[in-house]
Scaffold this motif. Structure first.
Motif, short mmCIF file in Angstrom:
data_model
loop_
_atom_site.label_atom_id
_atom_site.label_comp_id
_atom_site.label_asym_id
_atom_site.label_seq_id
_atom_site.Cartn_x
_atom_site.Cartn_y
_atom_site.Cartn_z
N SER A 64 -7.63 -47.63 -62.77
CA SER A 64 -7.55 -46.61 -61.71
C SER A 64 -8.27 -45.33 -62.11
CB SER A 64 -6.08 -46.32 -61.37
OG SER A 64 -5.37 -45.92 -62.53
N GLU A 241 0.07 -56.71 -53.70
CA GLU A 241 0.49 -55.44 -54.31
C GLU A 241 -0.61 -54.86 -55.17
OE1 GLU A 241 5.29 -56.45 -54.64
OE2 GLU A 241 3.91 -57.00 -56.26
N TYR A 242 -1.32 -55.72 -55.91
CA TYR A 242 -2.42 -55.28 -56.77
C TYR A 242 -3.52 -54.64 -55.93
CZ TYR A 242 -6.05 -55.52 -60.38
OH TYR A 242 -7.05 -55.21 -61.28
N GLU A 245 -2.47 -51.15 -54.52
CA GLU A 245 -2.49 -50.09 -55.54
C GLU A 245 -3.90 -49.61 -55.81
OE1 GLU A 245 -1.65 -49.47 -60.32
OE2 GLU A 245 -0.93 -51.28 -59.31
N HIS A 246 -4.84 -50.53 -56.01
CA HIS A 246 -6.18 -50.13 -56.42
C HIS A 246 -7.07 -49.74 -55.26
CE1 HIS A 246 -5.58 -50.82 -60.65
NE2 HIS A 246 -4.99 -51.96 -60.36
N THR A 249 -6.43 -46.20 -54.81
CA THR A 249 -7.10 -45.40 -55.83
C THR A 249 -8.50 -45.01 -55.40
OG1 THR A 249 -5.89 -46.47 -57.61
CG2 THR A 249 -7.96 -45.43 -58.21
#
Length: 257
Positions: A64, A241-242, A245-246, A249
């Motif tokens: 991130s 979910e991965y 999150e990114h 970012t």
């Protein structure tokens, strides 16, 4: 390094003397002293040779942080594609600042940690400015049988693979190949294949809007359920979910989950 390693960070390496040989991305490559090298450590990698008595520096950036650094998209793309990039120039201050980063990162002083992180970002920007001139890692054709197995996997993990088909491609009996691989790398052929497939899927989850089923199939998995199972076991979260999150970012909003 007794076995292939992988972690969801971008790794910077610098040697003050000698050289370092990695098995990474389907080939054995050599990093020479005083050349900054960078790669995405989610790709299974292993040190297979080291020349020189001096220790080498390693700085790791959470993925991130790397994506937020404002680095040229060309450099980001090449790193996430699994390239090991080496600076075309020797920077005489690199060793000094790596010493400083080593002292300041994680020492508990927020001001010094911030200063070090900003300097790391600045160094990445300088590297990006020279990315078109970044050297191709020096390689060696001398591959052991175990290296050949690992390189074959790295180049073919998107295809249906079995221990038997991998061994046959290298000209080995399957039982011998499995034993040699575990003895050399400390992991199984099956696990090594899965690591490459997960790394491939991580890149696609971050950089594309492809449906998760399509990413699973493109990465070499035969079913979505198997992909979800392995991904969660390796990454500690689901592919969805991965991605969330990114993508947050880098400010992306995937249209197809």
């Amino acid at each position: 390094m007794p076995r292939p390693d992988r972690h969801n960070e971008v790794e910077l390496n610098l040697l003050s003397s000698g050289s370092l040989s990695y098995l990474l991305g389907g080939r054995r490559t050599i990093i020479d002293a005083r050349r900054l090298a960078i790669f995405w450590a989610a790709m299974p990698h292993q040190i297979v040779d080291f020349e020189g008595a001096s220790p080498y520096f390693v700085i790791t950036l959470p993925l991130s942080d790397f994506l937020r650094a404002g680095t040229d998209s060309g450099l980001v793309s090449r790193v996430l594609q699994g390239e090991l990039l080496i600076d075309s120039m020797q920077d005489n201050v690199d060793e000094m600042i790596f010493h400083r980063w080593e002292q300041e990162l994680g020492n508990g002083d927020p001001s010094l940690e911030l200063a070090a992180k900003l300097e790391v970002r600045a160094r990445l920007l300088r590297l990006a400015a020279r990315v078109s001139k970044a050297t191709t890692p020096r390689s060696t054709p001398m591959l052991s049988r175990a290296d050949q197995l690992a390189c074959y996997i790295a180049r073919n993990y998107q295809q249906p693979l079995t221990s038997e088909s991998i061994a046959e491609a290298i000209g080995l009996h399957a039982n011998y190949a499995m034993s040699l691989f575990r003895k050399t790398f400390g992991t199984t052929i099956t696990s090594f294949v899965a690591q490459h497939r997960i790394s491939h899927s991580q890149r696609l989850l971050i950089t594309t809007d492809n449906a998760i089923l399509n990413i699973a199939l493109d990465s070499g998995f035969q079913s979505l359920s198997r992909f979800n199972e392995v991904f969660k076991a390796v990454c500690g979260c689901s592919p969805r979910e991965y991605r969330k999150e990114h993508c947050a970012t880098v400010g992306r909003h995937p249209s197809s989950l």
